[in-house]
Design an enzyme around this catalytic site. Structure first.
Site, PDB file in Angstrom:
ATOM      1  N   GLU A  28      55.007  68.217  28.719  1.00  0.00           N
ATOM      2  CA  GLU A  28      54.778  68.303  27.276  1.00  0.00           C
ATOM      3  C   GLU A  28      56.078  68.326  26.486  1.00  0.00           C
ATOM      4  O   GLU A  28      56.214  67.655  25.462  1.00  0.00           O
ATOM      5  CB  GLU A  28      53.925  69.527  26.948  1.00  0.00           C
ATOM      6  CG  GLU A  28      52.530  69.509  27.546  1.00  0.00           C
ATOM      7  CD  GLU A  28      51.670  68.367  27.014  1.00  0.00           C
ATOM      8  OE1 GLU A  28      52.077  67.694  26.060  1.00  0.00           O
ATOM      9  OE2 GLU A  28      50.586  68.155  27.578  1.00  0.00           O
ATOM     10  N   HIS A  45      46.984  57.513  29.148  1.00  0.00           N
ATOM     11  CA  HIS A  45      47.059  58.412  30.291  1.00  0.00           C
ATOM     12  C   HIS A  45      46.789  57.690  31.601  1.00  0.00           C
ATOM     13  O   HIS A  45      47.103  58.210  32.674  1.00  0.00           O
ATOM     14  CB  HIS A  45      46.070  59.566  30.118  1.00  0.00           C
ATOM     15  CG  HIS A  45      46.382  60.428  28.941  1.00  0.00           C
ATOM     16  ND1 HIS A  45      45.766  60.267  27.730  1.00  0.00           N
ATOM     17  CD2 HIS A  45      47.266  61.433  28.786  1.00  0.00           C
ATOM     18  CE1 HIS A  45      46.254  61.152  26.870  1.00  0.00           C
ATOM     19  NE2 HIS A  45      47.164  61.867  27.484  1.00  0.00           N
TER      20      HIS A  45
END
Length: 512
Positions: free
Chosen positions: A324, A411
């Site tokens: 992240e 993703h």
């Protein structure tokens, strides 16, 4: 998930930077690395203007100057570029996404209000605000289209994930061209990393806080299972934090605090990057966000972690933290647009460096591997989110590039970049970390080690990639990075070529 696991001052240039006026009042020649000196190389048209974004000089004197672009005063999405100069100041190459100079009318056929309504309808969840549509030129595909960019804010369908959705609509037809979210979703006793050393701050003789002066004063606070309001800084009387059990609220905080420090240390010690923001500032981390919130996200300035299903599996594992926060590094370098192939590269970058942080930490409780999110059990089946050595094992990942890769969720299209990186680092076929298949008739790849592979990827990201870079361009830019670091046509350069070919990404680079 929205960009998560499951998902220098500007100077306006009209035609380039102008050198100062000499004693004779005659204008000097333009700076050799200004766009005005290399208009053909950057696909510049007469209506283009440029702003300097960043300039970096390497130790050997070579330079890299990054610019943004406007067209007739309109911001150009995908119009950014990088000029790469030799140590003598001559242009060596340009990183540019445009296929040709822009030439289009800037008079829209659709009203801005139409774009606003379309953007709002495109949002899935609860809308709290719709920004004024901005007339722009969308050149992310290599050619220019007059468009509106509208930002819609609110919460996603789960009611807990904050969203800041950018929707680009054709200003003439009203069609949605693209959209992406800029909320980038996904001694203490930690939940996943065991007993670890963390840095805290003594507040008084009997109180310590999770504030890390050794890493830019990064903090870790408790959202108390809310999605808004005050985040309470964790404090403790004896400076022994957590128990390793999720029933103790400090345990997840230890993981987050530890992960932020290790991510800072990895970038600093490996690339000389002073934290995510490259200014020595630490990262604020918020834990216990929402109720049974199965996600973690980067919002551009801080990290936020949910507690997972049943509030029993907090998403604070080491590779999640590194993943992240690496979105923040991408945002401040190439700023890869979070859609299409550039979005896949964005996600792959976070998987790559999240993995590298895990290896760097050398934590025996959470040893390095090429699995993403293997500790958090986000799917409830004991399996990781992604397998870098064979992305197809998750059931949706793309391991070999095709012409449809650009249409796949980022993703899953990230699998092409992950697979490339694994092959480059560890090689194809059977390895200690898993078996990496080849695409088509590609030949076997011998890995060069993850340290060199990561150095090449970071160099390409920070120096060559632009916001609209796709996989084919990434092949060329990683070859440029390999040349800079290890020389052209050496072992590393050839390995980059073979690793891309092994995932079906071909190029026009000359064979060695």
């Amino acid at each position: 998930m929205k960009r998560s696991l499951a998902a220098v001052g500007s100077a306006l240039l009209m035609g380039g930077l102008l050198a100062g006026v000499g004693a004779t009042s005659a204008a000097a020649a333009p700076d050799p690395l200004s766009p005005s000196a290399h208009r053909a190389a950057v696909k510049a048209g007469a209506a283009d203007a440029f702003a300097l974004k960043a300039s970096v000089k390497d130790a050997d004197g070579t330079s890299h100057v990054r610019y943004t672009r406007t067209y007739e005063g309109l911001r150009v999405l995908g119009g950014d570029f990088v000029l790469h100069g030799t140590k003598d100041g001559a242009l060596r190459q340009a990183s540019v996404g445009l296929a040709a100079p822009l030439s289009l009318s800037t008079t829209p056929k659709r009203a801005a209000a139409t774009a606003s309504a379309t953007a709002k309808a495109h949002f899935t969840g609860t809308v709290s605000a719709v920004g004024a549509p901005e007339l722009v030129v969308d050149a992310t595909s290599g050619t220019g289209t007059l468009a509106y960019e509208t930002v819609v804010e609110g919460f996603g369908a789960d009611g807990q994930t904050p969203s800041k959705l950018h929707v680009v609509t054709d200003a003439n037809t009203g069609a949605v061209l693209s959209s992406w979210d800029t909320v980038e979703t996904a001694t203490g006793n930690s939940v996943y990393s065991g007993a670890v050393s963390i840095n805290t701050t003594q507040v008084s003789t009997s109180s310590f806080s999770l504030k890390d002066a050794a890493h830019g004063n990064g903090t870790t606070c408790d959202m108390n299972n809310k999605t808004s309001g005050t985040c309470t800084l964790f404090t403790d009387a004896d400076n022994v934090w957590g128990t390793g059990a999720t029933s103790n609220r400090q345990s997840a905080a230890v993981d987050a605090h530890y992960g932020a420090a290790k991510t800072y240390d990895y970038y600093n010690s490996t690339f000389g990057r002073k934290g995510i923001f490259n200014n020595g500032t630490g990262v604020p981390s918020r834990v216990h966000y929402g109720n049974a919130y199965v996600n973690a996200f980067w919002d551009g300035s801080s990290m936020t972690y949910g507690d997972g299903s049943g509030n029993t599996r907090p998403l604070v594992s080491l590779d999640v933290a590194g993943h992240e926060m690496s979105h923040g590094v991408t945002e401040r370098t190439a700023n890869l647009t979070y859609s299409g192939e550039s979005g896949g590269l964005n996600e792959a970058t976070s998987d790559i460096f999240g993995t590298m942080v895990e290896f760097y930490a050398a934590n025996s409780t959470d040893a390095g591997d090429y699995l993403v999110g293997e500790k958090i059990n986000i799917n409830g089946n004991g399996k990781p989110l992604r397998y870098m050595y064979n992305p197809t094992l998750d059931g949706k990942g793309i391991g070999c590039w095709s012409s449809t890769t650009k249409n796949v969720d980022v993703h899953y299209s990230s699998g092409v970049g992950n697979h490339f990186f694994f092959n480059l680092a560890e090689g194809s076929g059977a390895t200690a970390y898993g078996t990496s298949p080849l695409c088509g008739s590609a030949t076997a790849v011998t890995g060069i080690g993850r340290t060199k592979a990561a150095a090449i990827w970071y160099r390409a990201l920070s120096t060559y990639f632009t916001s609209s870079t796709n996989y084919k361009a990434a092949r060329g830019y990683t070859l440029s990075a390999a040349t800079d670091l290890y020389g052209r046509c050496g072992t590393e350069y050839k390995a980059v070529q073979k690793a891309w070919t092994a995932v079906n990404v071909t190029g026009t680079d000359a064979a060695c």
